[in-house]
Write an enzyme that holds these catalytic residues in place. Sequence first.
Site, PDB file in Angstrom:
ATOM      1  N   ASP A 100     -84.126  -1.761  -0.733  1.00  0.00           N
ATOM      2  CA  ASP A 100     -84.099  -1.231   0.632  1.00  0.00           C
ATOM      3  C   ASP A 100     -83.308  -2.168   1.544  1.00  0.00           C
ATOM      4  O   ASP A 100     -83.688  -3.328   1.740  1.00  0.00           O
ATOM      5  CB  ASP A 100     -85.557  -1.107   1.114  1.00  0.00           C
ATOM      6  CG  ASP A 100     -85.669  -0.312   2.401  1.00  0.00           C
ATOM      7  OD1 ASP A 100     -84.852  -0.519   3.314  1.00  0.00           O
ATOM      8  OD2 ASP A 100     -86.595   0.517   2.481  1.00  0.00           O
ATOM      9  N   LEU A 101     -82.242  -1.651   2.121  1.00  0.00           N
ATOM     10  CA  LEU A 101     -81.380  -2.503   2.952  1.00  0.00           C
ATOM     11  C   LEU A 101     -82.143  -3.125   4.118  1.00  0.00           C
ATOM     12  O   LEU A 101     -81.885  -4.270   4.504  1.00  0.00           O
ATOM     13  CB  LEU A 101     -80.190  -1.690   3.475  1.00  0.00           C
ATOM     14  CG  LEU A 101     -79.226  -2.499   4.319  1.00  0.00           C
ATOM     15  CD1 LEU A 101     -78.399  -3.451   3.480  1.00  0.00           C
ATOM     16  CD2 LEU A 101     -78.325  -1.605   5.146  1.00  0.00           C
ATOM     17  N   ARG A 127     -78.742   1.142  -8.565  1.00  0.00           N
ATOM     18  CA  ARG A 127     -77.685   1.375  -9.563  1.00  0.00           C
ATOM     19  C   ARG A 127     -76.510   0.422  -9.322  1.00  0.00           C
ATOM     20  O   ARG A 127     -76.230   0.070  -8.177  1.00  0.00           O
ATOM     21  CB  ARG A 127     -77.209   2.824  -9.515  1.00  0.00           C
ATOM     22  CG  ARG A 127     -78.212   3.788 -10.111  1.00  0.00           C
ATOM     23  CD  ARG A 127     -77.794   5.215  -9.938  1.00  0.00           C
ATOM     24  NE  ARG A 127     -78.532   5.869  -8.864  1.00  0.00           N
ATOM     25  CZ  ARG A 127     -78.148   6.980  -8.257  1.00  0.00           C
ATOM     26  NH1 ARG A 127     -77.030   7.580  -8.601  1.00  0.00           N
ATOM     27  NH2 ARG A 127     -78.884   7.501  -7.293  1.00  0.00           N
ATOM     28  N   GLU A 151     -78.670  17.852   3.451  1.00  0.00           N
ATOM     29  CA  GLU A 151     -78.425  18.604   2.213  1.00  0.00           C
ATOM     30  C   GLU A 151     -79.292  19.857   2.173  1.00  0.00           C
ATOM     31  O   GLU A 151     -78.864  20.891   1.650  1.00  0.00           O
ATOM     32  CB  GLU A 151     -78.701  17.696   1.005  1.00  0.00           C
ATOM     33  CG  GLU A 151     -77.609  16.654   0.818  1.00  0.00           C
ATOM     34  CD  GLU A 151     -78.087  15.393   0.131  1.00  0.00           C
ATOM     35  OE1 GLU A 151     -79.108  14.823   0.583  1.00  0.00           O
ATOM     36  OE2 GLU A 151     -77.447  14.961  -0.831  1.00  0.00           O
ATOM     37  N   GLY A 160     -75.501   4.628   6.042  1.00  0.00           N
ATOM     38  CA  GLY A 160     -74.342   5.042   6.849  1.00  0.00           C
ATOM     39  C   GLY A 160     -74.721   5.476   8.256  1.00  0.00           C
ATOM     40  O   GLY A 160     -73.999   5.220   9.218  1.00  0.00           O
ATOM     41  N   GLY A 199     -76.642   5.781   0.981  1.00  0.00           N
ATOM     42  CA  GLY A 199     -78.105   5.851   1.102  1.00  0.00           C
ATOM     43  C   GLY A 199     -78.699   5.055  -0.043  1.00  0.00           C
ATOM     44  O   GLY A 199     -78.167   4.006  -0.399  1.00  0.00           O
ATOM     45  N   ASN A 200     -79.792   5.554  -0.631  1.00  0.00           N
ATOM     46  CA  ASN A 200     -80.268   4.921  -1.864  1.00  0.00           C
ATOM     47  C   ASN A 200     -79.255   5.142  -2.971  1.00  0.00           C
ATOM     48  O   ASN A 200     -78.926   4.255  -3.724  1.00  0.00           O
ATOM     49  CB  ASN A 200     -81.617   5.502  -2.271  1.00  0.00           C
ATOM     50  CG  ASN A 200     -82.735   4.676  -1.696  1.00  0.00           C
ATOM     51  OD1 ASN A 200     -82.618   3.463  -1.564  1.00  0.00           O
ATOM     52  ND2 ASN A 200     -83.815   5.342  -1.339  1.00  0.00           N
ATOM     53  N   GLY A 201     -78.766   6.390  -3.047  1.00  0.00           N
ATOM     54  CA  GLY A 201     -77.591   6.672  -3.867  1.00  0.00           C
ATOM     55  C   GLY A 201     -76.375   6.549  -2.957  1.00  0.00           C
ATOM     56  O   GLY A 201     -76.459   6.912  -1.789  1.00  0.00           O
ATOM     57  N   HIS A 245     -71.020   8.332   1.846  1.00  0.00           N
ATOM     58  CA  HIS A 245     -72.435   8.702   1.761  1.00  0.00           C
ATOM     59  C   HIS A 245     -73.157   7.458   1.239  1.00  0.00           C
ATOM     60  O   HIS A 245     -73.122   7.167   0.035  1.00  0.00           O
ATOM     61  CB  HIS A 245     -72.606   9.898   0.812  1.00  0.00           C
ATOM     62  CG  HIS A 245     -74.043  10.260   0.575  1.00  0.00           C
ATOM     63  ND1 HIS A 245     -74.617  11.405   1.074  1.00  0.00           N
ATOM     64  CD2 HIS A 245     -75.026   9.620  -0.115  1.00  0.00           C
ATOM     65  CE1 HIS A 245     -75.888  11.455   0.719  1.00  0.00           C
ATOM     66  NE2 HIS A 245     -76.163  10.378  -0.011  1.00  0.00           N
ATOM     67  N   GLY A 293     -78.799   7.321   4.790  1.00  0.00           N
ATOM     68  CA  GLY A 293     -79.660   6.311   5.406  1.00  0.00           C
ATOM     69  C   GLY A 293     -78.943   5.070   5.924  1.00  0.00           C
ATOM     70  O   GLY A 293     -79.108   4.683   7.078  1.00  0.00           O
ATOM     71  N   ARG A 350     -81.412  22.506  -5.328  1.00  0.00           N
ATOM     72  CA  ARG A 350     -80.368  21.516  -5.555  1.00  0.00           C
ATOM     73  C   ARG A 350     -80.325  21.227  -7.052  1.00  0.00           C
ATOM     74  O   ARG A 350     -81.335  20.837  -7.649  1.00  0.00           O
ATOM     75  CB  ARG A 350     -80.693  20.235  -4.807  1.00  0.00           C
ATOM     76  CG  ARG A 350     -79.647  19.174  -5.032  1.00  0.00           C
ATOM     77  CD  ARG A 350     -80.066  17.886  -4.416  1.00  0.00           C
ATOM     78  NE  ARG A 350     -78.988  16.927  -4.471  1.00  0.00           N
ATOM     79  CZ  ARG A 350     -79.136  15.659  -4.146  1.00  0.00           C
ATOM     80  NH1 ARG A 350     -80.307  15.226  -3.738  1.00  0.00           N
ATOM     81  NH2 ARG A 350     -78.132  14.830  -4.213  1.00  0.00           N
ATOM     82  N   HIS A 362     -73.129  14.139  -4.923  1.00  0.00           N
ATOM     83  CA  HIS A 362     -73.376  14.201  -3.465  1.00  0.00           C
ATOM     84  C   HIS A 362     -72.543  15.289  -2.787  1.00  0.00           C
ATOM     85  O   HIS A 362     -72.265  15.215  -1.589  1.00  0.00           O
ATOM     86  CB  HIS A 362     -73.084  12.839  -2.779  1.00  0.00           C
ATOM     87  CG  HIS A 362     -74.011  11.746  -3.207  1.00  0.00           C
ATOM     88  ND1 HIS A 362     -73.576  10.485  -3.549  1.00  0.00           N
ATOM     89  CD2 HIS A 362     -75.357  11.731  -3.363  1.00  0.00           C
ATOM     90  CE1 HIS A 362     -74.623   9.736  -3.900  1.00  0.00           C
ATOM     91  NE2 HIS A 362     -75.707  10.480  -3.793  1.00  0.00           N
ATOM     92  N   ASN A 418     -85.695  20.576  -3.909  1.00  0.00           N
ATOM     93  CA  ASN A 418     -84.884  19.517  -4.489  1.00  0.00           C
ATOM     94  C   ASN A 418     -85.851  18.675  -5.322  1.00  0.00           C
ATOM     95  O   ASN A 418     -86.560  17.821  -4.791  1.00  0.00           O
ATOM     96  CB  ASN A 418     -84.269  18.715  -3.325  1.00  0.00           C
ATOM     97  CG  ASN A 418     -83.445  17.542  -3.793  1.00  0.00           C
ATOM     98  OD1 ASN A 418     -83.378  17.253  -4.982  1.00  0.00           O
ATOM     99  ND2 ASN A 418     -82.820  16.869  -2.833  1.00  0.00           N
TER     100      ASN A 418
HETATM  101  P1  AMP Z   1     -81.390   7.581   2.014  1.00  0.00           P
HETATM  102  O1  AMP Z   1     -81.364   7.569   0.522  1.00  0.00           O
HETATM  103  O2  AMP Z   1     -80.275   8.380   2.606  1.00  0.00           O
HETATM  104  O3  AMP Z   1     -82.736   7.941   2.578  1.00  0.00           O
HETATM  105  O4  AMP Z   1     -81.122   6.065   2.493  1.00  0.00           O
HETATM  106  C1  AMP Z   1     -82.005   5.015   2.196  1.00  0.00           C
HETATM  107  C2  AMP Z   1     -81.344   3.689   2.583  1.00  0.00           C
HETATM  108  O5  AMP Z   1     -81.063   3.698   3.997  1.00  0.00           O
HETATM  109  C3  AMP Z   1     -82.239   2.476   2.339  1.00  0.00           C
HETATM  110  O6  AMP Z   1     -81.482   1.398   1.795  1.00  0.00           O
HETATM  111  C4  AMP Z   1     -82.700   2.100   3.733  1.00  0.00           C
HETATM  112  O7  AMP Z   1     -82.963   0.739   3.833  1.00  0.00           O
HETATM  113  C5  AMP Z   1     -81.483   2.463   4.553  1.00  0.00           C
HETATM  114  N1  AMP Z   1     -81.850   2.615   5.966  1.00  0.00           N
HETATM  115  C6  AMP Z   1     -82.571   3.598   6.531  1.00  0.00           C
HETATM  116  N2  AMP Z   1     -82.757   3.352   7.859  1.00  0.00           N
HETATM  117  C7  AMP Z   1     -82.138   2.161   8.115  1.00  0.00           C
HETATM  118  C8  AMP Z   1     -81.969   1.348   9.287  1.00  0.00           C
HETATM  119  N3  AMP Z   1     -82.483   1.725  10.463  1.00  0.00           N
HETATM  120  N4  AMP Z   1     -81.258   0.206   9.165  1.00  0.00           N
HETATM  121  C9  AMP Z   1     -80.756  -0.176   7.982  1.00  0.00           C
HETATM  122  N5  AMP Z   1     -80.867   0.552   6.843  1.00  0.00           N
HETATM  123  C10 AMP Z   1     -81.552   1.697   6.911  1.00  0.00           C
END
Ligand code: AMP
Length: 401
Positions: free
Chosen positions: A283-284, A241, A379, A330, A210-212, A208, A328, A93, A181, A9
């Site tokens: 980053d959340l 975004r 994925e 979710g 995450g970052n996206g 879904h 991430g 991917r 996705h 990917n």
């Molecule tokens: P991904 O792109 O699927 O890797 O998701 C990344 C996102 O998930 C980022 O905003 C992270 O801050 C969030 N994330 C990952 N682990 C946690 C957690 N334990 N609590 C809150 N947000 C998280």
Amino acid sequence: MTGVVLTINAGSSSIKFSVFEAAAHPQCRLIGQIEGLGASVHCKAVDGARKPLIDRVWPAGEGPDSHAAALAEIIGWLEEELPGVRVEGVGHRIVHGGRDHTKPVLIDDALVADLARLTPLAPLHQPHNLAGVAAAREHFPDAPQVACFDTAFHRTQAFVAESYALPRSYYEEGVRRYGFHGLSYEYVGRRLSEIAPLEAAGRVIIAHLGNGCSMAAVKGGRSVATTLGFSSLDGVPMGTRCGQIDPGVLFYLIDQKGMSTKEVADLLFRNSGLKGMSGLSHDLRVLETSDDPQAKDAIEHFVYRVRRETGSLAAALGGVDALVFTAGIGENAARVRARILGGLQWLGVTLDPAANDRNQTVISSADSKVKVFVIPTDEEAMIARHTIHLLGLGVPGRLIA
Ligand code: AMP
């Protein structure tokens, strides 16, 4: 010798990779990522049980600076880590499969040329995906390569869901909602049918996040609507975004503020969403631990938009039997999930707060009309399964195509 499939990917400055046994029920042997290509390169990987295998950082400027160099590095390391394995196929991917690709296909020169023509539809992803394909074809000239598309899952959508209200000629030339996705939705949908077959056969909304971020309305396992459209900008806000935005804002930025299209693209793709709103981070986790009011506003807006899109997708489905959170945010952000679901009681959602805090698979209460699930996405596993299936690997009596 053990036969394996490699998944790739390739992003702008990273390659995610994984190795799965080439079997009907493939086990993950390892999964990793090399990132920061051309700058400060970092490679890490874990085995199938998530035990760390490598965590290497190159001094700035000394690491691999191209997809081909990174893949050579990965392959050299894999040969040491998994001596004697034979790569029987490589699954890629590919973000954009256009309107015609509804399922994974074998890669040949004609397909590569075809996919390169789709670059204007996904300029931030498609060229890098194809760089990964080129590098893998060079390294494994004898292994068949398979393209797995992020758009393919959504090609079951009806014209009303796929179209924009523009003159028909634009739709015909490809200006339509593609959705993304798809590999994640496909994987999560399959897991749901193992965990809860009744709900999976009904009306399901998958978030879904995450970052996206995107969300999809899935009926009987088929996509009927999704929040991402022509590009990866629409729908709910993401890490960087913007999500849905009135196109009038773009006219304002270009005509009144004199911004170039590149500056606008930078703003919408890289400096908006959670990062732009908070002024702090994409980053959340960072935002959740901050006292900054703008960080709180960003989370509040995110929650609000996910709820609104849930209502829209519920309308497209004519009701909802199950909601699924993945990726991430979710999978991990219990507080955000609770906030989203707290505003969906009208839909028949009742949360089990303790189950939610523990990220359990089912987080709705026993009397909830709509069942709510947390299902980790994978994925890479979906790409591996498609590759194995298309090549007929792991099935006695079938030969590699
Ligand atoms: P991904 O792109 O699927 O890797 O998701 C990344 C996102 O998930 C980022 O905003 C992270 O801050 C969030 N994330 C990952 N682990 C946690 C957690 N334990 N609590 C809150 N947000 C998280």
